[in-house]
Design an enzyme around this catalytic site. Structure first.
Site, PDB file in Angstrom:
ATOM      1  N   ASP A 226      14.501 -42.602 -24.778  1.00 28.48           N
ATOM      2  CA  ASP A 226      14.617 -41.401 -25.610  1.00 28.48           C
ATOM      3  C   ASP A 226      15.906 -41.515 -26.430  1.00 28.48           C
ATOM      4  O   ASP A 226      16.981 -41.614 -25.853  1.00 28.48           O
ATOM      5  CB  ASP A 226      14.686 -40.167 -24.678  1.00 28.48           C
TER       6      ASP A 226
ATOM      7  N   LYS B 152       6.361 -32.683 -22.773  1.00 25.21           N
ATOM      8  CA  LYS B 152       6.936 -31.808 -23.802  1.00 25.21           C
ATOM      9  C   LYS B 152       8.471 -31.817 -23.691  1.00 25.21           C
ATOM     10  O   LYS B 152       9.017 -32.059 -22.589  1.00 25.21           O
ATOM     11  CB  LYS B 152       6.402 -30.389 -23.544  1.00 25.21           C
TER      12      LYS B 152
ATOM     13  N   VAL C 145      11.121 -30.354 -20.499  1.00 21.58           N
ATOM     14  CA  VAL C 145      10.432 -29.983 -19.241  1.00 21.58           C
ATOM     15  C   VAL C 145      11.083 -30.609 -18.007  1.00 21.58           C
ATOM     16  O   VAL C 145      10.791 -30.223 -16.887  1.00 21.58           O
ATOM     17  CB  VAL C 145       8.932 -30.339 -19.284  1.00 21.58           C
ATOM     18  N   GLY C 146      11.947 -31.623 -18.247  1.00 24.21           N
ATOM     19  CA  GLY C 146      12.590 -32.244 -17.076  1.00 24.21           C
ATOM     20  C   GLY C 146      12.225 -33.714 -16.899  1.00 24.21           C
ATOM     21  O   GLY C 146      12.297 -34.263 -15.809  1.00 24.21           O
ATOM     22  N   LYS C 147      11.836 -34.394 -18.012  1.00 21.52           N
ATOM     23  CA  LYS C 147      11.456 -35.825 -17.919  1.00 21.52           C
ATOM     24  C   LYS C 147      12.611 -36.642 -17.342  1.00 21.52           C
ATOM     25  O   LYS C 147      12.453 -37.403 -16.402  1.00 21.52           O
ATOM     26  CB  LYS C 147      11.091 -36.368 -19.296  1.00 21.52           C
ATOM     27  N   THR C 148      13.804 -36.463 -17.935  1.00 20.49           N
ATOM     28  CA  THR C 148      14.950 -37.264 -17.490  1.00 20.49           C
ATOM     29  C   THR C 148      15.307 -36.951 -16.040  1.00 20.49           C
ATOM     30  O   THR C 148      15.521 -37.847 -15.231  1.00 20.49           O
ATOM     31  CB  THR C 148      16.161 -36.997 -18.408  1.00 20.49           C
ATOM     32  N   SER C 149      15.348 -35.660 -15.696  1.00 17.20           N
ATOM     33  CA  SER C 149      15.699 -35.253 -14.315  1.00 17.20           C
ATOM     34  C   SER C 149      14.700 -35.858 -13.322  1.00 17.20           C
ATOM     35  O   SER C 149      15.090 -36.405 -12.285  1.00 17.20           O
ATOM     36  CB  SER C 149      15.693 -33.720 -14.191  1.00 17.20           C
TER      37      SER C 149
ATOM     38  N   ASN D  63       7.083 -29.199 -12.869  1.00 14.52           N
ATOM     39  CA  ASN D  63       8.516 -29.055 -12.591  1.00 14.52           C
ATOM     40  C   ASN D  63       8.977 -27.612 -12.786  1.00 14.52           C
ATOM     41  O   ASN D  63       8.310 -26.808 -13.442  1.00 14.52           O
ATOM     42  CB  ASN D  63       9.286 -29.995 -13.539  1.00 14.52           C
TER      43      ASN D  63
END
Ligand SMILES: Nc1ncnc2c1ncn2[C@@H]1O[C@H](COP(=O)(O)OP(=O)(O)OP(=O)(O)O)[C@@H](O)[C@H]1O
Length: 305
Positions: free
Chosen positions: A44, A15, A18-22, A269
Site C-alpha cells: 500500500d 475497503k 477497515v483494518g487491513k494493515t492491523s 474486524n
C-alpha cells in the site's frame, strides 16, 4: 492456517480503513509465534505497517520485527523505485520516450501505429497498480534467492480495494503490452538496420533494453501465476460490520472470483464486544453491527456467497 511447512502467501485486502494493515500484522505475528519464519509486506503506497509494529520499517528493505519467537521480517515496498525500474526498462534510447525515438529515425508512420497500440501511454504514463505489480514481482524474486528462501509464510498488506483490483488485472495487461513493445522493437530493429545501411545513422535500440523488457514480462507472468495459485495463495477480505463495508467487500469478492483469485476467508474486524456500559455512540454502533449481521444473514455468507 499455521499447519504445514510449504510456503503460503496470504493477501489481505478490502475497503479503506477497515483494518487491513492491523490484521496483516496480527496474522504475521500469529504465524511467527507458531514456528513459521514470516515476511509481512506492505504494497500500500500509504504505508502504516511501521505504526502497527511501533517500529521504523521504512527504507524498502527487510527489517526484523522484535518480539515473536520465530523470525518475523517486515518490508514496506517503495512503489516509486519500482516505477523507475519500469521506466528504465521501457526507454528505447537514452532518456527519450519511444515516440521521440521513432520520429528521430524518420519512422513517424510507425509512431502512428504506436498511437493506435496505445503503447506510448504505457511507456510515458504507467497504469495505476503498475508500481505494486513490479514491487510484488521484486518480492518474489528475492524470496526465490538463497538468502530469503527460509520464509514459509508471506503476508501481503495490499492497498484499498480499487487499487488492488487494478493490480490483479495488471500482469495480464502488462504481459500483452510488453509483448507488443517487443514485437514493435523487432520491427524497429529491422527497420533501423535497413535505414542505417542507407543513411549510416546510429541509434539502434540497446540490445539489453529488450532483455530488460523480456525479464520484466516474465516477472509479471510469475506475479499473475502467484495470484491464481490455489495451492499456495489465498486472498483474505477484511471488512467491518457496516452496510457500506459489506457491500464493497461483496463487490471485491465477485471481482476476485472473476479474476480466478482464490478467496475463501473473511475477517469481520472491529466488531464491538457486548457491554452494559455503552455510551450513545457505541450503543448505536453495536446496534448497527447486530442489525447488519442479522438482517444480512451472516457477514461471511453475504460477502463470500
Ligand atoms: N480490531 C481493531 N480494534 C481496534 N482498532 C482497530 C482494529 N483494527 C483496526 N483498528 C484501527 O483502525 C484504524 C485503521 O486500521 P488500519 O490502518 O489497519 O486499516 P487499513 O485498512 O490498513 O487502512 P488503510 O486502508 O488506510 O490502509 C487504525 O487506527 C487502527 O488502529
Amino acid at each position: 492456517m499455521v499447519s504445514g511447512t510449504k510456503r503460503k502467501y496470504y493477501m489481505l485486502g478490502g475497503k479503506g480503513g477497515v483494518g487491513k494493515t492491523s490484521c496483516a500484522a496480527s496474522l504475521a505475528v500469529k504465524f511467527a509465534n507458531n514456528g513459521h519464519p514470516t515476511l509481512v509486506v506492505s504494497t500500500d503506497p500509504a504505508h502504516s505497517l511501521s505504526d502497527s509494529f511501533a517500529q521504523d520499517l521504512t527504507g524498502g528493505t527487510l527489517v526484523p520485527v522484535e518480539g515473536p519467537y520465530s523470525p518475523l521480517f517486515a518490508l514496506e515496498l517503495n512503489p516509486e523505485k519500482a516505477k523507475e525500474e519500469f521506466r528504465s526498462a521501457t526507454q528505447i534510447s537514452g532518456g527519450s520516450g519511444i515516440k521521440d525515438f521513432m520520429d528521430g529515425m524518420g519512422l513517424g508512420v510507425l509512431a502512428e501505429q504506436l498511437g493506435e497500440l496505445k503503447l506510448g501511454e504505457l511507456l510515458d504514463t504507467p497504469p495505476p497498480g503498475l508500481d505494486e505489480a513490479i514491487a510484488i514481482s521484486k518480492v518474489m524474486q528475492f524470496l526465490d534467492s538463497q538468502e530469503y528462501n527460509m520464509f514459509t509464510r508471506v503476508v501481503f498488506d495490499t492497498a484499498p480495494t480499487g487499487h488492488t483490483l487494478r493490480l490483479l488485472s495488471l500482469p495480464d495487461f502488462l504481459d500483452k503490452s510488453i509483448g507488443k513493445i517487443l514485437k514493435l522493437r523487432q520491427k524497429i530493429a529491422s527497420a533501423t538496420s535497413a535505414i542505417k545501411s542507407v543513411f549510416g545513422q546510429e541509434g539502434t535500440p540497446k540490445p539489453d533494453a529488450a532483455d530488460k523488457l523480456e525479464r520484466l514480462r516474465e516477472r509479471m507472468i510469475k506475479v499473475r501465476e502467484l495470484f491464481r495459485d490455489t495451492t499456495s495463495t489465498e486472498f483474505i477480505i477484511v471488512t467491518i460490520p457496516t452496510v457500506m463495508a459489506i457491500s464493497e467487500s461483496s463487490r471485491l469478492c465477485a471481482s476476485l472470483k472473476k479474476e480466478d483469485v482464490p478467496v475463501k476467508r473473511l475477517i469481520a474486524n472491529q466488531v464491538l464486544p457486548p457491554s452494559t456500559s455503552d455510551c450513545k455512540f457505541c450503543a448505536m454502533k453495536r446496534k448497527c453491527a447486530s442489525v447488519v449481521s442479522s438482517c444480512n444473514r451472516h457477514v461471511k455468507e453475504l460477502v463470500l456467497q
